[in-house]
Scaffold this active site. Structure first.
Site, PDB file in Angstrom:
ATOM      1  N   GLU A 142      -2.000  10.531   5.213  1.00  0.00           N
ATOM      2  CA  GLU A 142      -1.402  10.183   3.921  1.00  0.00           C
ATOM      3  C   GLU A 142      -1.962   8.832   3.470  1.00  0.00           C
ATOM      4  O   GLU A 142      -2.055   7.911   4.253  1.00  0.00           O
ATOM      5  CB  GLU A 142       0.117  10.080   4.135  1.00  0.00           C
ATOM      6  CG  GLU A 142       0.881   9.713   2.912  1.00  0.00           C
ATOM      7  CD  GLU A 142       0.640  10.692   1.790  1.00  0.00           C
ATOM      8  OE1 GLU A 142       0.911  11.890   1.964  1.00  0.00           O
ATOM      9  OE2 GLU A 142       0.141  10.252   0.731  1.00  0.00           O
ATOM     10  N   ARG A 147       0.462   4.620  -1.586  1.00  0.00           N
ATOM     11  CA  ARG A 147       0.864   3.212  -1.629  1.00  0.00           C
ATOM     12  C   ARG A 147       2.314   3.132  -2.061  1.00  0.00           C
ATOM     13  O   ARG A 147       2.728   3.887  -2.947  1.00  0.00           O
ATOM     14  CB  ARG A 147       0.033   2.442  -2.680  1.00  0.00           C
ATOM     15  CG  ARG A 147      -1.427   2.359  -2.414  1.00  0.00           C
ATOM     16  CD  ARG A 147      -2.166   2.053  -3.720  1.00  0.00           C
ATOM     17  NE  ARG A 147      -1.988   3.124  -4.700  1.00  0.00           N
ATOM     18  CZ  ARG A 147      -2.315   3.032  -5.987  1.00  0.00           C
ATOM     19  NH1 ARG A 147      -2.803   1.916  -6.472  1.00  0.00           N
ATOM     20  NH2 ARG A 147      -2.137   4.051  -6.814  1.00  0.00           N
ATOM     21  N   CYS A 196       2.367  -1.252   6.906  1.00  0.00           N
ATOM     22  CA  CYS A 196       1.158  -0.485   7.238  1.00  0.00           C
ATOM     23  C   CYS A 196      -0.030  -1.348   7.643  1.00  0.00           C
ATOM     24  O   CYS A 196      -0.424  -1.335   8.810  1.00  0.00           O
ATOM     25  CB  CYS A 196       0.769   0.404   6.064  1.00  0.00           C
ATOM     26  SG  CYS A 196       2.094   1.543   5.627  1.00  0.00           S
TER      27      CYS A 196
HETATM   28  C1  UGA Z   1      -1.305   0.656   2.219  1.00  0.00           C
HETATM   29  C2  UGA Z   1      -2.561   1.372   1.694  1.00  0.00           C
HETATM   30  O1  UGA Z   1      -2.989   0.752   0.487  1.00  0.00           O
HETATM   31  C3  UGA Z   1      -2.252   2.844   1.433  1.00  0.00           C
HETATM   32  O2  UGA Z   1      -3.438   3.528   1.000  1.00  0.00           O
HETATM   33  C4  UGA Z   1      -1.746   3.468   2.728  1.00  0.00           C
HETATM   34  O3  UGA Z   1      -1.401   4.834   2.551  1.00  0.00           O
HETATM   35  C5  UGA Z   1      -0.502   2.718   3.187  1.00  0.00           C
HETATM   36  O4  UGA Z   1      -0.832   1.331   3.402  1.00  0.00           O
HETATM   37  C6  UGA Z   1      -0.050   3.327   4.472  1.00  0.00           C
HETATM   38  O5  UGA Z   1      -0.773   3.236   5.477  1.00  0.00           O
HETATM   39  O6  UGA Z   1       0.986   4.014   4.470  1.00  0.00           O
HETATM   40  P1  UGA Z   1       0.912  -0.325   1.060  1.00  0.00           P
HETATM   41  O7  UGA Z   1       1.309  -0.844   2.408  1.00  0.00           O
HETATM   42  O8  UGA Z   1       1.927   0.367   0.219  1.00  0.00           O
HETATM   43  O9  UGA Z   1      -0.320   0.699   1.191  1.00  0.00           O
HETATM   44  O10 UGA Z   1       0.431  -1.596   0.242  1.00  0.00           O
HETATM   45  P2  UGA Z   1      -0.927  -2.120  -0.424  1.00  0.00           P
HETATM   46  O11 UGA Z   1      -0.908  -1.849  -1.866  1.00  0.00           O
HETATM   47  O12 UGA Z   1      -2.110  -1.686   0.349  1.00  0.00           O
HETATM   48  O13 UGA Z   1      -0.734  -3.687  -0.205  1.00  0.00           O
HETATM   49  C7  UGA Z   1      -0.658  -4.242   1.106  1.00  0.00           C
HETATM   50  C8  UGA Z   1      -0.542  -5.734   1.067  1.00  0.00           C
HETATM   51  O14 UGA Z   1      -1.774  -6.304   0.636  1.00  0.00           O
HETATM   52  C9  UGA Z   1       0.537  -6.292   0.131  1.00  0.00           C
HETATM   53  O15 UGA Z   1       1.234  -7.326   0.817  1.00  0.00           O
HETATM   54  C10 UGA Z   1      -0.239  -6.832  -1.038  1.00  0.00           C
HETATM   55  O16 UGA Z   1       0.388  -7.898  -1.661  1.00  0.00           O
HETATM   56  C11 UGA Z   1      -1.524  -7.284  -0.343  1.00  0.00           C
HETATM   57  N1  UGA Z   1      -2.701  -7.360  -1.247  1.00  0.00           N
HETATM   58  C12 UGA Z   1      -3.171  -6.240  -1.843  1.00  0.00           C
HETATM   59  C13 UGA Z   1      -3.345  -8.570  -1.450  1.00  0.00           C
HETATM   60  O17 UGA Z   1      -2.933  -9.617  -0.899  1.00  0.00           O
HETATM   61  N2  UGA Z   1      -4.438  -8.620  -2.270  1.00  0.00           N
HETATM   62  C14 UGA Z   1      -4.923  -7.517  -2.878  1.00  0.00           C
HETATM   63  O18 UGA Z   1      -5.931  -7.641  -3.601  1.00  0.00           O
HETATM   64  C15 UGA Z   1      -4.274  -6.295  -2.669  1.00  0.00           C
END
Ligand code: UGA
Length: 446
Positions: free
Chosen positions: A154, A157, A269
């Protein structure tokens, strides 16, 4: 064609998958051991915040295609297609993933399978798990090798869970070619509406499918830590990391997404997945290949320390007795998830170092209170900022991005704001007479 489907686990992944499969027209039974969660879901209430999912849940409860149960035998009687969407958290005191919930589903479900069935794993697992579970399922099930285990990782996000489930970038299916007879056809039926939209469908072996998921999350984590490493260099050199990200992001080979420098990644994650990946690589004799992920983790954790230092500088060198407003506690906007949240972690560190910290988040207050009960939790942005020496924006909720300096002018004690996510309009705050600071941009560049 409509199928009867059971989905094991009703957390973010399972609840979203169950509701969305019902929305595609299937008859779905969500299965969990947590009766309180089941009661909530059956009443149309989500145990977490996820935009748009409440509508999908309500719609499919109302049309009768979605139900919930704690009974494995009901699930085994009802469905021949089973999805496993339980959690695989980090083991206490170790990097490796805790597979006990995934194992428990197979141990409890397989002995009840008297008819041919396909079990699709969706949880993020260390490579090699699916093959092991397949062996176990075939050994335990009365239907023996008529029970297939396939892996269908999966990629959703949080905050975009419905969109990502119903319109994913790709569908990956790992099958054990020695035994798989039905898995691919069943997946094609379950996802037929998605496949009609020409969403890429990749059929692989089990190990590749498991690795696709961990590799994707490792890449995303690396991309974020790369730009955060550039933020450190920009701070030292007097450059601006946001402009740098915009400029390199125009190169399509690099791309602008996931290049937002700030206080780093958190959540349930990315942090635990890169650690579990390193642990598994060690077990299979490939640890050298992933030593760089340790650095990715280090860079990420340094962002939190850096933010604490920025706050200390902003209040004049000592946190003791200072009053700090923290806007944002969730690990990212549009979520109430505070697992390994950089924002909440920073708020906690500031408090432990002597600051009086007042936190406000639009959705994550209850979860934050449970995890960090000793912080002050404010009722609104203004309440959090009341009498503050410095305001920190640590999660880029739209409410914070759109905040007007004038709304805080008479509320705060000191007009200093630190943008931990590079999400604010710096010029607007500076023009309004605020001392504006951000990560990845030295005061010279600002
Ligand atoms: C992440 C992956 O993006 C999904 O594809 C995956 O399915 C999911 O983990 C999982 O393994 O279930 P998610 O944990 O919902 O999704 O969050 P993200 O959108 O990836 O963000 C993760 C972290 O990175 C957040 O704390 C966000 O603030 C940070 N982030 C994101 C940054 O610091 N900079 C960015 O440019 C993007």
């Amino acid at each position: 064609m409509s199928r009867r489907i059971a989905v094991f686990g009703t957390g973010y992944l399972g609840a979203t998958h169950a509701a969305c499969m019902a929305d595609l027209g299937h008859e779905v039974l969500g299965v969990d051991v947590d009766e309180a969660k089941l009661a909530k879901l059956s009443a149309g209430e989500l145990p977490f915040y996820e935009p748009g999912l409440d509508d999908v849940l309500e719609r499919n409860l109302a049309n009768g295609r979605l139900r919930f149960t704690s009974s494995y035998s009901e699930a085994a009687d009802f469905a021949d297609v089973h999805f496993v969407g339980v959690g695989t958290p980090q083991r206490k005191g170790e990097f490796a993933a805790d597979l006990s919930y995934v194992d428990a589903v197979i141990e409890n479900l397989a002995p009840l399978l008297h008819r041919p069935a396909v079990i699709f794993g969706k949880s993020t697992v260390p490579v090699g798990t699916a093959e092991r579970l397949g062996e176990r399922a075939r050994a335990l099930a009365p239907a023996g090798s008529e029970v297939e285990v396939a892996w269908n990782p999966e990629f959703l996000r949080e905050g975009f869970a419905v969109q990502d489930t119903l319109h994913p970038d790709r569908i990956v299916l790992g099958v054990d070619r020695r035994f798989a007879v039905r898995s691919e056809d069943v997946a094609r039926e379950v996802y037929s509406q998605l496949l009609d939209e020409d969403i890429p469908f990749l059929v692989t072996d089990l190990a590749t499918a498991e690795l696709v998921k961990t590799a994707a999350n490792a890449f995303l984590a690396t991309k974020i830590s790369f730009i955060n490493a550039m933020a450190e260099v920009c701070e030292a050199a007097g450059a601006d990391v946001t402009v740098l990200a915009d400029a390199i992001g125009h190169d399509a080979r690099i791309g602008r997404r996931f290049l937002n420098a700030g206080i780093g990644f958190g959540g349930g994650c990315l942090p635990k997945d890169i650690r579990a990946f390193m642990a598994r690589a060690g077990e299979i004799g490939a640890d050298e290949a992933l030593t760089f992920l340790r650095e990715v983790d280090n860079i990420n954790m340094r962002r939190r320390t850096r933010m604490v230092e920025l706050a200390r500088e902003a209040v004049g060198g000592s946190l003791i007795g200072s009053r700090i407003a923290v806007l944002g506690a969730a690990f990212k906007p549009d979520s109430d998830d505070v697992r390994d949240s950089p924002a909440l972690n920073i708020a906690g560190q500031l408090q432990l170092q002597g600051a009086s910290v007042s936190v406000f988040d639009p959705k994550a207050m209850d979860n934050s209170r449970k995890l960090f009960p000793t912080l002050n939790y404010a009722a609104s942005i203004e309440d959090a900022c009341s009498g503050a020496d410095v305001v920190l924006v640590l999660t880029e909720w739209s409410q914070f991005r759109e905040l007007k300096p004038t709304s805080l002018d008479s509320v705060v004690r000191g007009k200093t704001i630190v943008d931990g996510r590079n999400c604010l309009n710096a010029a607007m705050w500076i023009q309004s007479g605020w001392d504006f600071r951000a990560v990845g941009v030295s005061k010279r560049a600002g």
